[in-house]
Enzyme design. Structure first.
Site, PDB file in Angstrom:
ATOM      1  N   CYS A 165      -1.236   5.614   9.904  1.00 19.86           N
ATOM      2  CA  CYS A 165       0.043   4.993  10.158  1.00 19.86           C
ATOM      3  C   CYS A 165      -0.253   3.597  11.085  1.00 19.86           C
ATOM      4  O   CYS A 165      -1.306   3.477  11.910  1.00 19.86           O
ATOM      5  CB  CYS A 165       0.760   5.769  11.352  1.00 19.86           C
TER       6      CYS A 165
ATOM      7  N   CYS B 292       6.241  -5.377  15.550  1.00 19.60           N
ATOM      8  CA  CYS B 292       5.891  -4.434  16.539  1.00 19.60           C
ATOM      9  C   CYS B 292       4.699  -4.627  17.092  1.00 19.60           C
ATOM     10  O   CYS B 292       3.946  -4.976  16.061  1.00 19.60           O
ATOM     11  CB  CYS B 292       6.042  -3.120  15.976  1.00 19.60           C
TER      12      CYS B 292
ATOM     13  N   CYS C 146       3.459   8.332   1.494  1.00 22.71           N
ATOM     14  CA  CYS C 146       4.087   7.294   2.527  1.00 22.71           C
ATOM     15  C   CYS C 146       4.342   6.036   1.471  1.00 22.71           C
ATOM     16  O   CYS C 146       3.301   5.317   1.074  1.00 22.71           O
ATOM     17  CB  CYS C 146       3.055   7.267   3.340  1.00 22.71           C
TER      18      CYS C 146
ATOM     19  N   GLY D 253       6.890  -2.293   5.928  1.00 16.47           N
ATOM     20  CA  GLY D 253       8.166  -2.756   5.611  1.00 16.47           C
ATOM     21  C   GLY D 253       9.316  -1.955   6.660  1.00 16.47           C
ATOM     22  O   GLY D 253       9.096  -0.777   7.245  1.00 16.47           O
TER      23      GLY D 253
ATOM     24  N   SER E 234      11.656   5.172  15.075  1.00 16.79           N
ATOM     25  CA  SER E 234      10.595   4.772  15.904  1.00 16.79           C
ATOM     26  C   SER E 234      10.562   4.238  17.037  1.00 16.79           C
ATOM     27  O   SER E 234      11.206   3.302  17.420  1.00 16.79           O
ATOM     28  CB  SER E 234       9.672   3.736  15.208  1.00 16.79           C
TER      29      SER E 234
ATOM     30  N   CYS F 237       1.232  -2.632  15.575  1.00 10.46           N
ATOM     31  CA  CYS F 237       1.287  -2.425  14.007  1.00 10.46           C
ATOM     32  C   CYS F 237       0.643  -3.575  13.284  1.00 10.46           C
ATOM     33  O   CYS F 237       0.988  -4.745  13.353  1.00 10.46           O
ATOM     34  CB  CYS F 237       2.793  -2.168  13.692  1.00 10.46           C
TER      35      CYS F 237
ATOM     36  N   CYS G 201       6.328  -7.457   6.961  1.00 15.35           N
ATOM     37  CA  CYS G 201       7.380  -6.656   7.725  1.00 15.35           C
ATOM     38  C   CYS G 201       7.841  -7.942   8.779  1.00 15.35           C
ATOM     39  O   CYS G 201       7.179  -8.453   9.203  1.00 15.35           O
ATOM     40  CB  CYS G 201       7.038  -5.489   8.502  1.00 15.35           C
TER      41      CYS G 201
ATOM     42  N   HIS H 204       8.978   5.011  20.583  1.00 13.35           N
ATOM     43  CA  HIS H 204       7.651   4.610  21.106  1.00 13.35           C
ATOM     44  C   HIS H 204       7.603   4.060  22.343  1.00 13.35           C
ATOM     45  O   HIS H 204       6.704   3.829  23.230  1.00 13.35           O
ATOM     46  CB  HIS H 204       7.017   3.322  20.262  1.00 13.35           C
TER      47      HIS H 204
ATOM     48  N   GLU I  44       0.724  -1.283  -0.069  1.00 11.33           N
ATOM     49  CA  GLU I  44      -0.099  -0.002  -0.054  1.00 11.33           C
ATOM     50  C   GLU I  44       0.905   1.112   0.003  1.00 11.33           C
ATOM     51  O   GLU I  44       1.967   1.178   0.699  1.00 11.33           O
ATOM     52  CB  GLU I  44      -0.921   0.065   1.257  1.00 11.33           C
TER      53      GLU I  44
END
Ligand code: SAH
Length: 367
Positions: free
Chosen positions: A340, A119, A108, A165, A219, A122, A115, A221, A95
């Site tokens: 996101c 995480c 984006c 990814g 990232s 996600c 991936c 977090h 996408e």
């Protein structure tokens, strides 16, 4: 003799195309002429590239092709965000999301099919993994978005490698693709506006510093290893101190005027306490960075919730008072699952992860 499959020119950055042309006996500047035709004029028919010798054009037409990922669906959000699902190798789909915002067009872009990193919050990770995109498949996403924008006399102004990814695990293709994005002979996007985003692949950050000076987003977090180990499992291999050291190293190569972006997805009751903001402010003190807060975007059976606005504001205000430029990333395109962490594509999974996730979704539906 077996016929060689043609080379997709969308995947060759300037140096690679020059080398290719030289290998055919041509001069390097011919490569630059070809790039201008392709990216500035939108011409991919060699017959029309009239300032090139006929024999060279014939040769190029035989040996190369211009192949773009096929658009499977295009969805437009109420807020103007556009999401494309595009087909890449082996029938997989990824996408791409275009986020228009007052003259700025941020794209984006995906770098992998699924991936590997998983995480915990996600949606892409839940799809498992199938493989890397080629440089041409990454560049093709920018090309498609530009084609859409051309009708409005606009173009992609910013690229963030924040789609599906982990870009640094597809290093060579991402490097070639970002070179093409930043090259004046191709998309000509400023290096400040091309951002590679990583979940924290430390060797990749050092390699990137060696190779280029694109902008970097990390990232994070979580402000401590105990929590980050759970949310971003790659942290177990490359803990926060190692990651921040790599960030310092990358920053040193960018020069005084540029900074890093730290991304922080806010998960209700998990990492959004004021104590987390305090820890984060202390942790990032030595680093020249700005902070992007992303309120969690929900998806089925995620196990997480989005914090309410007051909590998000409190977190942001704390960081701003501590001296950090702190942006709140407004949710865009969530009505078409383009926000996101909501990108899923269509991944022929090579891991067991997708199956386990789908079983969980099903169980929640029944419950
Ligand atoms: N693998 C790279 C590129 C993906 S970027 C990286 O991790 O940086 C996508 C960004 O959205 C990352 O910061 C990611 O952690 C964040 N994200 C993932 N899932 C999310 C969700 N459900 N809600 C909000 N942000 C999310």
């Amino acid at each position: 003799m077996a016929q060689q499959s043609p080379i997709n020119l969308y995947g060759l950055h300037r140096e690679a195309l020059e080398a290719f042309v030289e290998q055919l006996g041509g001069r390097a500047y011919r490569a630059r002429q070809v790039m201008r035709w392709v990216y500035h004029q939108g011409v991919t028919d060699f017959a029309a590239m009239t300032d090139l010798a006929k024999s060279f054009r014939t040769q190029m037409a035989e040996l190369t092709c211009f192949s773009l990922p096929e658009v499977v669906t295009r969805a437009e959000s109420a807020d103007g965000t556009i999401k494309w699902v595009v087909r890449v190798a082996n029938g997989n789909c990824v996408e791409t999301v275009l986020i228009p915002d007052r003259g700025r067009n941020t794209l984006c872009v995906s770098s992998q099919v699924g991936c590997m990193l998983d995480c915990s919050f996600c949606a892409t990770g839940k799809q498992g993994f199938n493989g890397n995109l080629s440089a041409a498949e990454i560049v093709g996403q920018v090309y498609l978005a530009n084609a859409e924008l051309r009708g409005k006399d606009q173009s992609v102004t910013n690229v963030v490698m924040m789609g599906m990814g982990e870009p640094l695990l597809n290093f060579d293709a991402v490097l070639a693709a970002t070179d093409i994005m930043m090259d004046d002979l191709a998309f000509g996007i400023s290096k400040r506006r091309v951002t590679v985003s990583t979940a924290g692949h430390v060797p990749g950050i050092y390699a990137l510093a060696q190779a280029t000076d694109v902008s970097l987003a990390v990232s994070l977090h979580a402000p401590n290893d105990a929590l980050r180990d759970v949310l971003v499992p790659i942290n177990r291999k490359y803990p926060i101190a190692t990651l921040l050291e790599a960030c310092e190293h990358y920053l040193a190569g960018l020069g005084e005027k540029r900074s890093l972006t730290i991304e922080y997805t806010l998960l209700k009751g998990v990492n959004d306490h004021i104590e987390h903001a305090e820890q984060l402010a202390r942790l990032l003190r030595p680093l020249r960075c700005k902070i992007n807060l992303i309120p969690f975007n929900p998806f089925a059976a995620s196990g997480y919730e989005k914090p309410d606005e007051a909590r998000v504001r409190r977190f942001q205000t704390y960081l701003m008072n501590a001296g950090y430029a702190t942006m709140l990333r407004t949710t865009r395109g969530d009505d078409i699952n383009a926000a996101c962490g909501q990108l899923v594509g269509n991944v022929t999974d090579r891991t067991k992860r997708q199956g386990r996730y789908l079983a969980r979704v099903k169980a929640e539906e029944v419950a």
